[in-house]
Design an enzyme around this catalytic site. Structure first.
Site, PDB file in Angstrom:
ATOM      1  N   ASP A 286      -0.501   2.980   1.850  1.00  0.00           N
ATOM      2  CA  ASP A 286       0.765   3.690   2.093  1.00  0.00           C
ATOM      3  C   ASP A 286       1.031   3.816   3.588  1.00  0.00           C
ATOM      4  O   ASP A 286       0.101   3.846   4.392  1.00  0.00           O
ATOM      5  CB  ASP A 286       0.693   5.083   1.450  1.00  0.00           C
ATOM      6  CG  ASP A 286       2.074   5.601   1.094  1.00  0.00           C
ATOM      7  OD1 ASP A 286       3.079   4.940   1.421  1.00  0.00           O
ATOM      8  OD2 ASP A 286       2.159   6.691   0.498  1.00  0.00           O
TER       9      ASP A 286
ATOM     10  N   HIS B  47       5.383  -3.945   6.627  1.00  0.00           N
ATOM     11  CA  HIS B  47       4.786  -4.666   5.488  1.00  0.00           C
ATOM     12  C   HIS B  47       4.038  -5.918   5.968  1.00  0.00           C
ATOM     13  O   HIS B  47       2.980  -6.257   5.439  1.00  0.00           O
ATOM     14  CB  HIS B  47       5.868  -5.044   4.473  1.00  0.00           C
ATOM     15  CG  HIS B  47       6.525  -3.858   3.825  1.00  0.00           C
ATOM     16  ND1 HIS B  47       5.813  -2.773   3.372  1.00  0.00           N
ATOM     17  CD2 HIS B  47       7.833  -3.579   3.553  1.00  0.00           C
ATOM     18  CE1 HIS B  47       6.644  -1.874   2.854  1.00  0.00           C
ATOM     19  NE2 HIS B  47       7.878  -2.338   2.963  1.00  0.00           N
TER      20      HIS B  47
ATOM     21  N   LEU C  41     -16.393 -11.512  -3.233  1.00  0.00           N
ATOM     22  CA  LEU C  41     -15.581 -10.324  -3.522  1.00  0.00           C
ATOM     23  C   LEU C  41     -14.629 -10.588  -4.694  1.00  0.00           C
ATOM     24  O   LEU C  41     -13.978 -11.626  -4.746  1.00  0.00           O
ATOM     25  CB  LEU C  41     -14.756  -9.971  -2.273  1.00  0.00           C
ATOM     26  CG  LEU C  41     -13.881  -8.721  -2.390  1.00  0.00           C
ATOM     27  CD1 LEU C  41     -14.729  -7.456  -2.417  1.00  0.00           C
ATOM     28  CD2 LEU C  41     -12.877  -8.657  -1.231  1.00  0.00           C
TER      29      LEU C  41
HETATM   30  C1  FPP Z   1       3.616   1.427   1.043  1.00  0.00           C
HETATM   31  O1  FPP Z   1       4.247   1.630   2.269  1.00  0.00           O
HETATM   32  C2  FPP Z   1       3.354   0.030   0.851  1.00  0.00           C
HETATM   33  C3  FPP Z   1       3.962  -0.757  -0.090  1.00  0.00           C
HETATM   34  C4  FPP Z   1       4.937  -0.271  -1.058  1.00  0.00           C
HETATM   35  C5  FPP Z   1       3.679  -2.180  -0.176  1.00  0.00           C
HETATM   36  C6  FPP Z   1       2.272  -2.604   0.067  1.00  0.00           C
HETATM   37  C7  FPP Z   1       2.318  -4.002   0.493  1.00  0.00           C
HETATM   38  C8  FPP Z   1       1.630  -4.542   1.507  1.00  0.00           C
HETATM   39  C9  FPP Z   1       0.607  -3.846   2.283  1.00  0.00           C
HETATM   40  C10 FPP Z   1       1.902  -5.926   1.945  1.00  0.00           C
HETATM   41  C11 FPP Z   1       1.489  -7.050   1.102  1.00  0.00           C
HETATM   42  C12 FPP Z   1       0.295  -6.918   0.244  1.00  0.00           C
HETATM   43  C13 FPP Z   1      -0.610  -7.904   0.011  1.00  0.00           C
HETATM   44  C14 FPP Z   1      -1.605  -7.755  -1.074  1.00  0.00           C
HETATM   45  C15 FPP Z   1      -0.639  -9.151   0.786  1.00  0.00           C
HETATM   46  P1  FPP Z   1       5.677   2.294   2.271  1.00  0.00           P
HETATM   47  O2  FPP Z   1       6.685   1.221   2.472  1.00  0.00           O
HETATM   48  O3  FPP Z   1       5.861   3.107   1.042  1.00  0.00           O
HETATM   49  O4  FPP Z   1       5.574   3.179   3.544  1.00  0.00           O
HETATM   50  P2  FPP Z   1       6.298   4.582   3.775  1.00  0.00           P
HETATM   51  O5  FPP Z   1       5.762   5.537   2.744  1.00  0.00           O
HETATM   52  O6  FPP Z   1       5.885   4.917   5.147  1.00  0.00           O
HETATM   53  O7  FPP Z   1       7.768   4.340   3.639  1.00  0.00           O
END
Ligand code: FPP
Length: 239
Positions: free
Chosen positions: A16, A33, A127
């Site tokens: 997150d 992201h 892994l």
């Molecule tokens: C939460 O941050 C994150 C996500 C909803 C997406 C997670 C995806 C990635 C880390 C990138 C790709 C993944 C892989 C497996 C290659 P948020 O956008 O909710 O952040 P915020 O709460 O600060 O808005």
């Protein structure tokens, strides 16, 4: 130090804070992201080096479709690219990759990339890396229950014979041990529909660090905190 650490067999992570991290740098959410995707590779390597056997990350939830279309598109593009690149990196690291979640709700192109990656890495025994994509814990349980109900309808299973083990085996995580440690980054204290069944006895670790800054050192801190926990499964203390 290494010898004193109790290494969890399975670590699950809610990644997150990509958006907040990007905003704090005056950058668009998608930049967060992209950086977050880089950290996935860093943490996979760190987990493997520490001797963690299973790592599961929450990449895209069933609720994430409600985000603005350009963000959903950017995330899907990033994940698609990751699946393709991973074909090479997984071989190098002997990593077995699986996607959990409702794959039928993903584009045909994404489904093809996933099938290719899962097939190419299925015999690797380094892994075990699970990517939760179009994943929701309630949706997973609903699909598992529907599968068992179909067997009851067909007459091959009696409702009263359904065991917890059968439900566990009907989930997307069949054959994967339940997580020992669940980490959530960026100061949110919820499980947000992640692995609802599997987290029953899992230790939770919450940190203020946003996902794009969560590196191998942060993973080590989480494992150090886990090492100090006195785990209990019901009334029975872990030996
Ligand atoms: C939460 O941050 C994150 C996500 C909803 C997406 C997670 C995806 C990635 C880390 C990138 C790709 C993944 C892989 C497996 C290659 P948020 O956008 O909710 O952040 P915020 O709460 O600060 O808005």
């Amino acid at each position: 130090m290494e010898g004193q650490l109790k290494i969890p067999r399975h670590v699950a992570i809610i990644m997150d804070g990509n958006g907040r991290w990007a905003k704090s740098k005056g950058m668009p959410r998608n930049y967060g992201h992209v950086q977050g995707a880089k950290m996935v590779e860093v943490v996979c390597q760190a987990a493997y080096d520490m001797g963690i056997e299973y790592l599961t990350v929450y990449a895209f939830s069933t609720e994430n479709w409600n985000r603005p279309k350009d963000e959903v598109d950017a995330l899907m593009k990033l994940l698609g690219t990751y699946m393709s690149n991973c074909l090479k990196t997984a071989k190098k690291n002997n990593m077995c990759v699986k996607v959990i979640g409702d794959k039928t709700g993903l584009s045909e192109d994404m489904q093809r990339r996933i099938a290719q990656l899962e097939e190419a890495t299925k015999d690797y025994d380094g892994l075990h890396f699970q990517v939760a994509l179009n994943y929701g814990g309630r949706d997973e349980i609903r699909r598992a229950v529907a599968g068992l109900a179909r067997r009851v309808e067909e007459g091959t299973l009696k409702a009263d014979d359904i065991t917890e083990e059968m439900i566990g085996n009907a989930l997307d995580t069949e054959g994967i041990p339940d997580p020992d440690l669940m980490i959530r980054t960026c100061n949110e204290l919820r499980i947000s529909n992640f692995l609802l069944w599997q987290l029953a006895y899992t230790e939770f670790y919450f940190t203020e660090v946003p996902w794009p800054e969560f590196d191998g050192e942060e993973l080590r801190k989480a494992v150090e905190a886990y090492t100090k926990r006195d785990r209990r499964f019901g009334l029975v203390k872990e030996p």
